[in-house]
Design a protein around this motif. Structure first.
Motif, PDB file in Angstrom:
ATOM      1  N   ALA A  33       0.830  -1.206   0.000  1.00  0.00           N
ATOM      2  CA  ALA A  33       0.000   0.000   0.000  1.00  0.00           C
ATOM      3  C   ALA A  33       0.868   1.261   0.000  1.00  0.00           C
ATOM      4  N   VAL A  34       1.929   1.269   0.787  1.00  0.00           N
ATOM      5  CA  VAL A  34       2.838   2.422   0.818  1.00  0.00           C
ATOM      6  C   VAL A  34       3.482   2.616  -0.553  1.00  0.00           C
ATOM      7  N   TYR A  35       3.909   1.541  -1.182  1.00  0.00           N
ATOM      8  CA  TYR A  35       4.510   1.646  -2.512  1.00  0.00           C
ATOM      9  C   TYR A  35       3.491   2.164  -3.530  1.00  0.00           C
ATOM     10  N   THR A  36       2.255   1.725  -3.408  1.00  0.00           N
ATOM     11  CA  THR A  36       1.208   2.217  -4.311  1.00  0.00           C
ATOM     12  C   THR A  36       1.035   3.722  -4.158  1.00  0.00           C
ATOM     13  N   GLN A  61      18.398   4.951  -7.054  1.00  0.00           N
ATOM     14  CA  GLN A  61      18.626   3.673  -6.377  1.00  0.00           C
ATOM     15  C   GLN A  61      17.553   3.406  -5.319  1.00  0.00           C
ATOM     16  N   TRP A  62      17.095   4.438  -4.607  1.00  0.00           N
ATOM     17  CA  TRP A  62      16.087   4.239  -3.569  1.00  0.00           C
ATOM     18  C   TRP A  62      14.776   3.722  -4.165  1.00  0.00           C
ATOM     19  N   ALA A  66      13.018   0.275  -3.315  1.00  0.00           N
ATOM     20  CA  ALA A  66      11.616   0.244  -2.857  1.00  0.00           C
ATOM     21  C   ALA A  66      10.776  -0.677  -3.735  1.00  0.00           C
ATOM     22  N   THR A  67      11.028  -0.653  -5.033  1.00  0.00           N
ATOM     23  CA  THR A  67      10.295  -1.522  -5.955  1.00  0.00           C
ATOM     24  C   THR A  67      10.609  -2.983  -5.678  1.00  0.00           C
ATOM     25  N   PHE A  71       8.197  -6.005  -4.417  1.00  0.00           N
ATOM     26  CA  PHE A  71       8.043  -7.299  -5.094  1.00  0.00           C
ATOM     27  C   PHE A  71       8.263  -8.453  -4.122  1.00  0.00           C
ATOM     28  N   LEU A  72       9.281  -8.344  -3.255  1.00  0.00           N
ATOM     29  CA  LEU A  72       9.512  -9.402  -2.271  1.00  0.00           C
ATOM     30  C   LEU A  72       8.318  -9.531  -1.320  1.00  0.00           C
TER      31      LEU A  72
END
Length: 122
Positions: A33-36, A61-62, A66-67, A71-72
């Motif tokens: 959710a945070v990444y979204t 790089q950050w 984060a991506t 994914f993990l």
């Protein structure tokens, strides 16, 4: 002799009884959710919607990290769900369940490798 099968002192044996799986699902969902939100803010505040704009975003790089962490989290979220499906609903055969779980793990590891290759490709 007292019955230990009810109440807080019941005897619990076997694999994975709840709290750890529940917490893993919630933590990985929060990460996704945070990444979204990060993606939406990046998209809505940006003006360059071309390949170069997205490449510029992924040049940091950050953002790549984060991506990949997302994914993990997605893959672990999927693992917990699929493992529970295989254990609870699909089959009573231990051998078939093991084959399904190993196939799921192999698929998810392959997806993680593919994601790393895409994210950090030169």
């Amino acid at each position: 002799m007292a019955n230990n099968n009810i109440g807080p002192r019941r005897l619990v044996v076997g694999a994975h009884y709840g709290l750890r799986d529940w917490m893993a699902q919630r933590v990985t969902a929060i990460i996704m959710a945070v990444y979204t939100v990060i993606i939406l803010v990046s998209f809505l505040s940006g003006t360059n919607f071309s390949y170069e704009g997205w490449a510029g975003l992924f040049a940091h790089q950050w953002f790549r990290l984060a991506t990949f962490v997302t994914f993990l989290a997605l893959l672990y979220h999927a693992w917990v769900g699929m493992r529970n499906i295989w254990m609870d609903y699909c089959t009573k055969s231990v051998a078939l369940r093991l084959v399904l779980q190993v196939a799921t793990i192999a698929w998810l590891i392959g997806c993680a490798g593919w994601a790393a290759q895409i994210i950090w490709r030169a």
